[in-house]
Scaffold this active site. Sequence first.
Site, PDB file in Angstrom:
ATOM      1  CG  ASP A  42      -4.521  21.145   3.392  1.00  8.78           C
ATOM      2  OD1 ASP A  42      -4.418  20.720   2.233  1.00  8.78           O
ATOM      3  OD2 ASP A  42      -4.573  20.402   4.395  1.00  8.78           O
ATOM      4  CG  ASP A  91      -7.940  15.560   1.940  1.00  8.91           C
ATOM      5  OD1 ASP A  91      -9.111  15.255   2.190  1.00  8.91           O
ATOM      6  OD2 ASP A  91      -7.451  15.521   0.793  1.00  8.91           O
ATOM      7  CD  GLU A 117       1.448  13.951   3.254  1.00 10.88           C
ATOM      8  OE1 GLU A 117       0.820  12.912   3.018  1.00 10.88           O
ATOM      9  OE2 GLU A 117       0.894  15.034   3.427  1.00 10.88           O
ATOM     10  CB  SER A 176      -7.324  20.344  -1.720  1.00  9.60           C
ATOM     11  OG  SER A 176      -7.274  18.963  -1.492  1.00  9.60           O
ATOM     12  CE  LYS A 235      -1.659  21.546  -0.875  1.00 11.52           C
ATOM     13  NZ  LYS A 235      -2.613  21.565   0.241  1.00 11.52           N
ATOM     14  CG  ASP A 252      -2.676  18.560   7.287  1.00  9.31           C
ATOM     15  OD1 ASP A 252      -2.982  19.013   6.169  1.00  9.31           O
ATOM     16  OD2 ASP A 252      -2.292  17.387   7.451  1.00  9.31           O
TER      17      ASP A 252
HETATM   18  P1  TMP Z   1      -4.659  18.082   1.048  1.00 13.81           P
HETATM   19  O1  TMP Z   1      -3.681  18.909   0.265  1.00 13.81           O
HETATM   20  O2  TMP Z   1      -6.089  18.534   0.857  1.00 13.81           O
HETATM   21  O3  TMP Z   1      -4.299  17.936   2.484  1.00 13.81           O
HETATM   22  O4  TMP Z   1      -4.629  16.595   0.430  1.00 13.81           O
HETATM   23  C1  TMP Z   1      -3.465  15.820   0.477  1.00 13.81           C
HETATM   24  C2  TMP Z   1      -3.554  14.689   1.452  1.00 13.81           C
HETATM   25  O5  TMP Z   1      -4.113  13.548   0.812  1.00 13.81           O
HETATM   26  C3  TMP Z   1      -2.186  14.266   1.906  1.00 13.81           C
HETATM   27  O6  TMP Z   1      -1.919  14.666   3.232  1.00 13.81           O
HETATM   28  C4  TMP Z   1      -2.186  12.756   1.826  1.00 13.81           C
HETATM   29  C5  TMP Z   1      -3.571  12.381   1.395  1.00 13.81           C
HETATM   30  N1  TMP Z   1      -3.627  11.259   0.442  1.00 13.81           N
HETATM   31  C6  TMP Z   1      -4.377  10.149   0.806  1.00 13.81           C
HETATM   32  O7  TMP Z   1      -4.953  10.108   1.907  1.00 13.81           O
HETATM   33  N2  TMP Z   1      -4.453   9.095  -0.056  1.00 13.81           N
HETATM   34  C7  TMP Z   1      -3.825   9.089  -1.276  1.00 13.81           C
HETATM   35  O8  TMP Z   1      -3.930   8.114  -2.017  1.00 13.81           O
HETATM   36  C8  TMP Z   1      -3.040  10.267  -1.629  1.00 13.81           C
HETATM   37  C9  TMP Z   1      -2.331  10.298  -2.947  1.00 13.81           C
HETATM   38  C10 TMP Z   1      -2.987  11.318  -0.749  1.00 13.81           C
HETATM   39 MG    MG Z   2      -3.850  18.373   4.427  1.00 14.33          MG
END
Ligand code: TMP
Ligand code: MG
Length: 317
Positions: free
Chosen positions: A63, A65, A110, A178, A227, A252
């Site tokens: 992943d 973020d 979430e 992601s 996913k 995460d």
């Molecule tokens: P990831 O799959 O790379 O972890 O990305 C998803 C993450 O993005 C999720 O944990 C929540 C975050 N997110 C934000 O921080 N701001 C937003 O506006 C959105 C839609 C998701």
């Molecule tokens: Mg993440």
Amino acid sequence: MIYHIPWIYTPVRTVLAIWHQLTKTEIPELAKCSVLMRERSRVEETIYAMQRAGAGSLQVISDFDMTLTRFAHNGKRVATTHNILDNRLLINEDCTKKMRELLNIYYPIEIDASRSVEEKLPLMVEWWTKVHELLIQQKIRKDLLAQAVRESSTMLRDGYKVFFDGLAEHQVPLLIFSAGVGDVLEEVIRQNHVFHPNVHIISNYMDFDHTGVLRAFKGQLIHTFNKREGALSHAAGLRELQGRPNVLLLGDSLGDLTMADGVSEPQNVLTIGFLNDQVEERKETYINSFDIVLVKDETMDVPNAIFRYITSSRDNK
Ligand code: TMP
Ligand code: MG
């Protein structure tokens, strides 16, 4: 002397090797108090099996973020790929306000340990859809993305360079999967000089018109809890990942556990979960879901140590 007799030598050597494996902590990083494991023996067996099979059988699925990027730095949250867009270069004050309001509503959902994935699913679609609509209204310019990334607080986890460079050096494919924004993600790893040829990305990509202005998002929306669909429709078809049945998966969110669902005939899958937030509320579920849980660990030390072990020479074991 006794070692010179072959029928004694071989069993003695085997017993010594097993004893060595049982007594020596092969990966000292796994003994850190921030590392939690439901079944240590299974983790160790999986790592040994991966080491025996070698780097040629391995793929890494991660992943982005809050997994490859830090969760916080000096007590402040680090920007996710969506939040990097929160820059006056790209969006106005009103849009910032609305995106933050949505984050404050949906992010707690979430990560809420008391709600089921089924319950969260439609709400995540709602969050992502609303944010993407807001971003499209802002007519974001492609040529300003790099500057927004440079000005943002985003940071990859400590030890990221060893991680990316090590995978590249051993030609192990890294699939970054992601629900963030792909164009921004690419820019983050490019600016950190780790966008190597072994890196493959599945994410939400922006669709720009001929003047370079955002007009839509491409393809099927990816959010935290769908996913699996992306894994089956995209990852399963990636030629570079074929014939690599051993998977190191990093995430995460519980939704990240489905990122390897596209791997055909997996043999050894080791899942590592970064538990960044709501630690006490989610600890038990995480321990029951990931093989290794890293509690408030802002580094890549454990994945790096495991990878180092897997790629270490078999002759030394
Ligand atoms: P990831 O799959 O790379 O972890 O990305 C998803 C993450 O993005 C999720 O944990 C929540 C975050 N997110 C934000 O921080 N701001 C937003 O506006 C959105 C839609 C998701
Ligand atoms: Mg993440």
